[in-house]
Design a protein around this motif. Structure first.
Motif, PDB file in Angstrom:
ATOM      1  N   ARG A 202      47.426  36.027  44.100  1.00  0.00           N
ATOM      2  CA  ARG A 202      48.306  36.531  45.464  1.00  0.00           C
ATOM      3  C   ARG A 202      48.518  37.915  44.153  1.00  0.00           C
ATOM      4  NH1 ARG A 202      52.849  32.882  47.394  1.00  0.00           N
ATOM      5  NH2 ARG A 202      51.733  31.027  47.172  1.00  0.00           N
ATOM      6  N   GLY A 203      49.153  37.817  42.636  1.00  0.00           N
ATOM      7  CA  GLY A 203      49.804  38.979  42.230  1.00  0.00           C
ATOM      8  C   GLY A 203      48.555  39.701  41.505  1.00  0.00           C
ATOM      9  N   LEU A 204      47.531  39.618  41.608  1.00  0.00           N
ATOM     10  CA  LEU A 204      46.736  40.304  40.997  1.00  0.00           C
ATOM     11  C   LEU A 204      45.666  41.113  42.356  1.00  0.00           C
ATOM     12  CD1 LEU A 204      44.480  39.048  38.700  1.00  0.00           C
ATOM     13  CD2 LEU A 204      46.354  40.673  38.258  1.00  0.00           C
ATOM     14  N   ALA A 205      45.379  40.062  43.795  1.00  0.00           N
ATOM     15  CA  ALA A 205      46.023  41.440  44.878  1.00  0.00           C
ATOM     16  C   ALA A 205      45.947  41.804  45.658  1.00  0.00           C
ATOM     17  CB  ALA A 205      45.422  40.126  45.697  1.00  0.00           C
ATOM     18  N   TYR A 206      48.046  41.532  44.949  1.00  0.00           N
ATOM     19  CA  TYR A 206      48.063  42.816  45.755  1.00  0.00           C
ATOM     20  C   TYR A 206      48.228  44.158  44.177  1.00  0.00           C
ATOM     21  CZ  TYR A 206      52.594  45.272  46.325  1.00  0.00           C
ATOM     22  OH  TYR A 206      53.990  46.452  46.667  1.00  0.00           O
ATOM     23  N   CYS A 207      48.036  43.722  43.370  1.00  0.00           N
ATOM     24  CA  CYS A 207      47.949  45.578  42.490  1.00  0.00           C
ATOM     25  C   CYS A 207      46.330  45.878  42.360  1.00  0.00           C
ATOM     26  CB  CYS A 207      47.659  45.000  40.745  1.00  0.00           C
ATOM     27  SG  CYS A 207      49.097  43.913  40.462  1.00  0.00           S
ATOM     28  N   HIS A 208      45.338  45.249  43.075  1.00  0.00           N
ATOM     29  CA  HIS A 208      43.693  45.160  43.595  1.00  0.00           C
ATOM     30  C   HIS A 208      44.220  46.141  44.610  1.00  0.00           C
ATOM     31  CE1 HIS A 208      42.606  42.650  40.827  1.00  0.00           C
ATOM     32  NE2 HIS A 208      42.502  41.619  41.978  1.00  0.00           N
ATOM     33  N   SER A 209      45.134  45.683  45.704  1.00  0.00           N
ATOM     34  CA  SER A 209      45.326  46.522  47.180  1.00  0.00           C
ATOM     35  C   SER A 209      45.871  47.524  46.708  1.00  0.00           C
ATOM     36  CB  SER A 209      46.106  45.717  48.149  1.00  0.00           C
ATOM     37  OG  SER A 209      47.269  45.386  47.782  1.00  0.00           O
ATOM     38  N   LYS A 210      46.887  48.044  46.407  1.00  0.00           N
ATOM     39  CA  LYS A 210      47.815  49.410  45.554  1.00  0.00           C
ATOM     40  C   LYS A 210      46.949  49.950  44.946  1.00  0.00           C
ATOM     41  CE  LYS A 210      50.236  48.689  48.185  1.00  0.00           C
ATOM     42  NZ  LYS A 210      50.822  49.743  49.199  1.00  0.00           N
TER      43      LYS A 210
END
Length: 322
Positions: A202-210
């Motif tokens: 979930r943390g990396l997914a947020y980074c990917h979206s940003k």
């Protein structure tokens, strides 16, 4: 030390500690707060859309732009909260042109309906602030089957911008402001597993979206050259808000270290700056933090990835955006 010296030290020490804190804490707080938008630009006659403006930095951005005289469209999924925010802003600013329209960025049908209603009811659009976002979600999908963080933070705003772009061009000079994050430094675009079905964090997914926000801004700005419509991205800072509500640990840490986090008003300053600052009228494709240019990660400057992400996003959304 003799007895007298020890008594003097014990008596003086609390005073010294308090004086040190009295001097250090305001300085520390000013550093945390970061830059402020100093523009005094007025926005009478201007129409603004801000997604997710019922709370946090979106609400504070709406408050500021309403105070400047703009007609502000608060675009939110939760219309009850949005109406409460709009009512508060109208009462405080005296600007009655703060309007709520329903928009669910996790549903392309809702996005299309919002755009259709807006274009039928509003004849102008000068500023689009893609502010709404979700963070640290457990794995879930949007109504269209997209991983939630990518779907809301990137694809939802990508489609919304596509649907409203002609109106922005007609009203140029106009601005598109994409709220990204410093977290983009930790992201990469995993084209082989864009929806996180093979591996999800979930943390990396947020980074990917940003990171997708930054790349979208870069490619959009390139395509808009000569139209007098600019597109810029920004990092609002670490803001004390409910964005971390999906993570118990982050919520707990946010409360403990709230002194070292920006308030929503402080976090909104760079969004406001990108939306109104006179010196940015012809600046496009840039990334800002604390109301000044900021460093973009090497992945965020990769033009080939930006072009490929654009193409893949169009394919996923079933649109042609040449």
């Amino acid at each position: 030390f003799n007895v007298t010296g020890k008594i003097f030290l014990v008596t003086l020490l609390p005073f010294l500690v308090l004086r040190t804190l009295d001097w250090c804490l305001p300085s520390c707080r000013r550093y945390v707060a970061g830059g402020r938008c100093k523009s005094t630009a007025r926005l009478e006659g201007k129409v603004v859309i801000i997604t997710g403006a019922n709370t946090g930095i979106g609400k504070e951005t709406a408050r500021d732009l309403a105070r400047r005289g703009a007609r502000v469209i608060i675009a939110c999924r939760d219309t009850a909260k949005a109406e409460a925010a709009a009512s508060e802003i109208r009462a405080e600013t005296g600007n009655q042109e703060v309007i709520v329209k329903k928009l669910d960025l996790a549903d392309t049908k809702s996005i299309r309906e919002f755009a259709e209603r807006f274009l039928a009811e509003e004849k102008e659009l000068h500023i689009l602030i893609n502010n709404a976002g979700v963070m640290l979600c457990p794995y879930s999908k949007t109504a269209d089957g997209f991983e939630m963080q990518l779907g809301v933070n990137h694809l939802g705003h990508f489609l919304l911008t596509f649907l409203l772009l002609e109106r922005l061009k007609q009203c140029a000079p106009a601005r598109i402001v994409n709220v990204s994050s410093l977290a983009h430094h930790g992201g990469w675009i995993r084209f082989h597993d864009l929806q996180g079905e093979k591996c999800y964090n979930r943390g990396l997914a947020y980074c990917h979206s940003k990171l997708a926000n930054v790349l979208f801004t870069r490619e959009l700005a390139r395509r808009l050259q000569g139209t007098k419509v600019t597109a810029n991205a920004l990092h609002p800072g670490s803001v004390y808000s409910d964005l971390v509500r999906h993570s118990f640990v982050m919520t707990w840490l946010w409360k403990i270290f709230s002194f070292f986090l920006k308030t929503p008003c402080e976090g909104a300053q760079t969004s406001i700056y990108c939306a109104v600052a006179e010196e940015l009228e012809s600046v496009t494709g840039q990334y800002f933090s604390d109301c000044q240019p900021a460093y973009v990660s090497p992945r965020g400057r990769d033009d080939e990835t930006a072009k490929k992400l654009w193409s893949v996003s169009c394919e996923l959304l079933g649109i042609q955006w040449d």
